[in-house]
Design a protein around this motif. Structure first.
Motif, short mmCIF file in Angstrom:
data_model
loop_
_atom_site.label_atom_id
_atom_site.label_comp_id
_atom_site.label_asym_id
_atom_site.label_seq_id
_atom_site.Cartn_x
_atom_site.Cartn_y
_atom_site.Cartn_z
N HIS A 66 23.24 -35.08 22.10
CA HIS A 66 22.50 -34.11 22.15
C HIS A 66 21.22 -34.14 22.53
O HIS A 66 20.33 -34.97 21.98
N LYS B 102 12.23 -28.40 11.60
CA LYS B 102 11.20 -27.65 12.11
C LYS B 102 10.35 -27.23 10.95
O LYS B 102 9.09 -26.97 10.98
N TYR C 137 24.58 -30.81 25.59
CA TYR C 137 25.14 -32.30 25.25
C TYR C 137 25.22 -32.93 26.50
O TYR C 137 25.90 -32.52 27.50
N HIS D 276 24.46 -29.81 12.81
CA HIS D 276 23.51 -30.51 13.68
C HIS D 276 22.44 -29.58 13.84
O HIS D 276 21.21 -29.89 13.70
N LYS E 117 13.00 -19.67 11.62
CA LYS E 117 11.87 -18.86 11.95
C LYS E 117 11.28 -17.95 11.04
O LYS E 117 10.13 -18.01 10.61
N GLN F 41 13.58 -18.13 23.79
CA GLN F 41 14.44 -19.04 24.40
C GLN F 41 15.22 -19.88 23.17
O GLN F 41 14.81 -20.29 22.58
N TYR F 42 16.57 -19.39 23.51
CA TYR F 42 17.24 -20.03 22.41
C TYR F 42 18.22 -21.06 23.04
O TYR F 42 18.61 -21.72 22.17
N ARG G 246 20.37 -11.18 17.50
CA ARG G 246 20.98 -12.10 17.30
C ARG G 246 21.48 -12.29 16.00
O ARG G 246 22.24 -12.95 15.59
N MET H 108 18.77 -36.18 13.57
CA MET H 108 19.85 -36.19 14.56
C MET H 108 20.40 -37.50 14.37
O MET H 108 21.80 -37.55 14.58
N VAL I 74 18.88 -20.63 13.49
CA VAL I 74 17.58 -20.36 14.08
C VAL I 74 16.73 -19.57 13.46
O VAL I 74 15.46 -19.60 13.26
N ASP J 294 18.97 -26.57 24.32
CA ASP J 294 19.57 -28.08 24.29
C ASP J 294 20.79 -28.10 24.93
O ASP J 294 21.49 -27.12 25.13
N TYR K 4 10.02 -33.13 18.20
CA TYR K 4 10.11 -32.03 18.83
C TYR K 4 9.50 -32.23 20.27
O TYR K 4 8.41 -32.31 20.75
#
Lengths: 656, 202
Positions: free
Chosen positions: A586, B23, A639, B15, B174, A633-634, B165, B1, B170, A637, A138
């Motif tokens: 990534h 998480k 590449y 991924h 959550k 926040q989505y 969304r 990863m 994700v 990240d 993280y």
């Protein structure tokens, strides 16, 4: 109006001590200098983009390292002030209050704001590289942990110019730390400084457990994982069980002071002894938390500089895991003399001695690794070798203290002071310094100068024995800790003077190290190979300094000490080059939220310290706003395209 | 990863899944630390159990009917948060949001009941400063209440995100973590109810 302001200022700022005025001036001057330099060279944007918002574990590691070295300086100055005061009988250099404040901040800073961040620096600098990973589990949380540590440490540190330092000892035992005996903000600074940085430490513990369990390169089974990573795992397991106890303990102490609760008070049904139990249930594991990673460092260094595989890999792993468990069954040895049943004392005496067994196993493993090895005495190895006798003596005096009946004699004496400095300096400081020398080229791309380093090494080492051996004797002669002065009639003068000389020698050693760093930035031997020590583990397979994505191609691990095996196979001609295929990498995006959120935590702490609830409320609102913003926040990240990876690798002299 | 390397790219979806799994694991470990935190508070409460210092005791002041009501409310909310996860697994956003809203309302009424109880106790003369016992009581019960309140904020944030969304890797993670948290608080409450209230009036 003017009178009010003057009144406020005289309680808000610490006044009346020339040493503090000197500190005020130097703080203001260095702030002005920093602001001036950043503005003149237009570096504010750079600072924000490259450092304050970074989520790169290597940069976070570097920031931890800088902070911990600064704290080593601060804690070291505290130590020297104390030793000056004690150098001769009846010295009138520090008064008793000032002395109390200084031994409190010395202890707190050295353990929580020096050892812990230096440990986290090494976690961050090394673990992902050693695992063949591109980051920690993280990255955002990692940055948040750092900034919480940093702002917590700053909150603690400003206490000596604003409001006054805590002076109830490094663990703040009640009733001394209650309002009655510690009025004013000093103790609150202690509580909130540690609380805020403690939350960061807890998060780091979680982060690295998951990193180690889940982010290892393909093929790296746990049974093939380098020992430093194992030691980090052991340390992090202790962190997640110990730090919540600290959080609660400090919160309860705060409620006593702030809300009139009766947890640890003498009246109202409170129980000060409960505080001692709670704080040591965290505090004893804490010393193992900081020392176990040093064991991992020694394991890596001994193997590398003896050109041999580590002896007894499995027993090393077991030893570290046993320490992680047993460390939680030793806390009561800190108050053997406070009156409890013989069976309880026996239990804790025996479990304390048991910790010595796995530690002894490790020492023998290191010695057997060196046996018939081709040892090269570079700086990391020097510190490792210096560690062994130091730690063995410290361990032996520790067992002496663990013998409960004998402890009635040593308790709170200078014998104890000498013991814990011996294990903490000999184990933790020597270990981390060895680690820093070892991994420095990987992070910065150059080695630290050997010659200056050796001066530093000898000053530290000789100074260490000159400083602490007399303290064992002083303990036997009846000198207890926390004396701020003593008379000629006690017969302690000679030993104390010798001890002070030793402390200053260690200070000179530190100056040599600072000089060494400054000198080596310009003149240090550049590491062009990425493998300056002929290392064994994966971090040495990539260029130095490591590119931000660490590994252009994630390694496929086949053996323990995989990089060594690869090198051997290459030398034998049995190495089969597998075609590497580059792929987009990534990576997490930078974020300013951790820095901003930690600043709001600072506001919370500062507000509560002075009893300004409005300020604490603003702080909490800010913290929530940051969490809320992060939750929404989505797009976190991105590449790195193959072309960029190829270009970066080419600029580092690698073809992929 | 790292493990992903072999699959080649174009597996963005995988991924993400894997990252989200990571998480969830981290959240489980966080729950472990929270267990230690509550464990410490329970231990403190146990030490303080008879430290009334001449003040009122729990036996004198507790009103069990209210506490039993809030227990049922919290248990029900745990059940409805489970229904929310079932709705998520069926891919039904509307139902998911609806069950989350029900869970949130139940949680809110739990908090309101707790605040009412605290106000009642304070009016009876049992405050944080009354004795070691009441310090421990407010801290233990209050920490749980604070956790529930935080959960409510989190739930609200997630409802907004689900509206915007829908169910993605994700948001799924959550919601998984949130429901884990919510069940955990329920378990803590069962201990709390037993140790503090039932043993308190015994």
């Amino acid at each position: 109006m003017w009178e009010n302001i003057k009144d406020f200022a005289s309680t808000f700022f610490v006044t009346g001590d020339p040493l503090i005025y000197g500190a005020d001036v130097s703080i203001v001057l260095s702030m002005v200098a920093i602001v001036f330099v950043l503005t003149k060279y237009k570096k504010w944007g750079w600072l924000w983009r490259e450092w304050l918002t970074t989520v790169d574990h290597k940069r976070i590691g570097i920031m931890y390292l800088i902070a911990s070295l600064l704290m080593l300086f601060r804690g070291g100055v505290d130590a020297l002030l104390m030793r000056l005061q004690l150098a001769f009988p009846n010295v009138e250099f520090l008064n008793s209050d000032h002395y109390n404040a200084i031994f409190t901040t010395h202890g707190t800073i050295m353990i929580l704001f020096m050892a812990m961040p230096m440990m986290f620096a090494l976690f961050n600098m090394v673990v992902p590289l050693q695992l063949g990973a591109r980051d920690v589990a993280y990255p955002f949380l990692n940055a948040l942990s750092f900034w919480l540590f940093m702002l917590g440490a700053m909150l603690f540190n400003i206490s000596f110019v604003i409001g006054g330092s805590p002076d109830a000892g490094w663990l703040s035992y009640p009733p001394l730390s209650q309002n009655e005996f510690s009025p004013g903000p000093g103790q609150n600074f202690y509580i909130w400084g540690i609380q805020i940085s403690g939350i960061g430490s807890l998060a780091t513990g979680i982060n690295f457990i998951v990193t180690i369990l889940k982010m290892r390169a393909p093929g790296m089974k746990l049974s093939k994982m380098p020992l430093f990573s194992w030691s980090v795992l052991s340390s992090c397991i202790m962190i997640i069980f110990a730090f919540p106890i600290l959080t609660v303990t400090l919160a309860l102490l705060f409620l006593d002071r702030f809300a009139g609760a009766h947890f640890f008070t003498m009246d109202g049904g409170g129980n000060p002894m409960m505080y001692l139990n709670l704080i040591w249930m965290w505090g004893h594991p804490e010393v193992y938390i900081v020392v176990v990673p040093a064991f991992g460092i020694f394991s890596e260094i001994v193997a590398t500089f003896s050109r041999k595989k580590i002896f007894g890999y499995k027993s090393m792993v077991w030893a570290m895991m046993i320490i992680a468990v047993v460390s939680f069954f030793t806390w009561a040895h800190h108050f053997f003399t406070m009156g409890t049943s013989a069976s309880v004392i026996a239990f804790f005496a025996i479990s304390t001695m048991i910790v010595g067994i796995p530690t002894g196993v490790k020492v023998f493993n290191w010695l057997f690794t060196m046996y018939r090895g081709r040892i090269s005495f570079k700086q990391p190895m020097l510190w490792t070798i210096a560690f062994i006798p130091c730690f063995v003596i410290g361990g032996a005096t520790g067992v002496m203290l663990a013998v409960a009946p004998a402890d009635y004699q040593y308790h709170n004496s200078y014998f104890l002071v000498a013991h814990f400095h011996q294990v903490l300096i000999g184990g933790v400081v020597f270990g981390y310094l060895a680690g820093i020398y070892y991994w420095w080229p990987k992070l910065f791309g150059f080695k630290l100068d050997e010659k200056l380093g050796k001066w530093g090494f000898w000053f530290w080492n000789i100074g260490f024995y000159v400083c602490f051996m007399p303290q064992y004797a002083l303990g036997f002669m009846g000198m207890t800790r926390r004396y701020y002065t003593y008379g000629w009639d006690r017969g302690w003068a000679d030993m104390n003077l010798v001890s002070t000389v030793g402390a200053f020698m260690m200070g000179i050693g530190f100056i040599f190290q600072v000089w060494q760093i400054a000198y080596s930035i310009k003149n240090g031997e550049r590491d062009t190979t990425g493998d300056p020590w002929n290392g064994r583990t994966l971090e040495w397979s990539i260029p130095s300094p490591a590119p931000f994505y660490n590994f252009a191609v994630v390694p496929q691990v086949k053996e323990m000490d995989d990089w060594w095996a690869t090198k051997e196979a290459k030398a034998n001609g049995t190495y089969k080059e597998e075609p590497a295929k580059l792929e987009p990498i990534h990576m997490p995006k930078n974020s300013g939220i951790p820095f901003i959120m930690a600043n709001f935590w600072f506001l919370v702490g500062f507000g509560f310290t002075f009893g300004w609830v409005w300020m604490a409320v603003i702080g909490f609102i800010g913290v929530f706003a940051c969490m809320w913003a992060r939750s929404f926040q989505y797009d976190t990240d991105y590449y790195v395209p193959v072309e960029e990876v190829r270009r970066t690798e080419a600029s580092l002299g690698r073809v992929v | 990863m790292a493990q992903h390397h072999d699959h080649g790219h174009g597996h963005d979806h995988d991924h993400h899944e894997e990252h989200e799994q990571l998480k969830v694991l981290g959240f489980w470990i966080f729950v472990v630390t929270d267990c230690v935190l509550f464990g410490t508070l329970f231990a403190t409460y146990a030490v303080m159990m008879n430290s009334f210092a001449g003040g009122p005791t729990g036996q004198e002041l507790f009103q069990l009917p209210g506490v039993i009501a809030s227990t049922f409310i919290l248990l029900t909310s745990s059940f409805t948060s489970g229904l929310a996860v079932l709705a998520m697994n069926k891919g039904n956003v509307k139902q998911l949001i609806a069950w989350l809203a029900v869970t949130g309302l139940l949680g809110l009424s739990f908090v309101v009941l707790e605040v009412t109880e605290f106000m009642h106790l304070i009016s009876e003369g049992a405050t944080m400063g009354t004795s070691g016992y009441w310090s421990a009581f407010y801290t233990l019960v209050g920490t749980h209440g604070l956790h529930v309140t935080l959960g409510l904020f989190w739930m609200t944030a997630l409802i907004f995100q689900l509206k915007r969304r829908g169910i993605t890797a994700v948001t799924r993670r959550k919601i998984t973590n949130l429901s884990l948290y919510w069940h955990f608080l329920d378990v803590v409450w069962i201990f709390l109810f037993t140790v503090v209230y039932l043993m308190g009036v015994m």
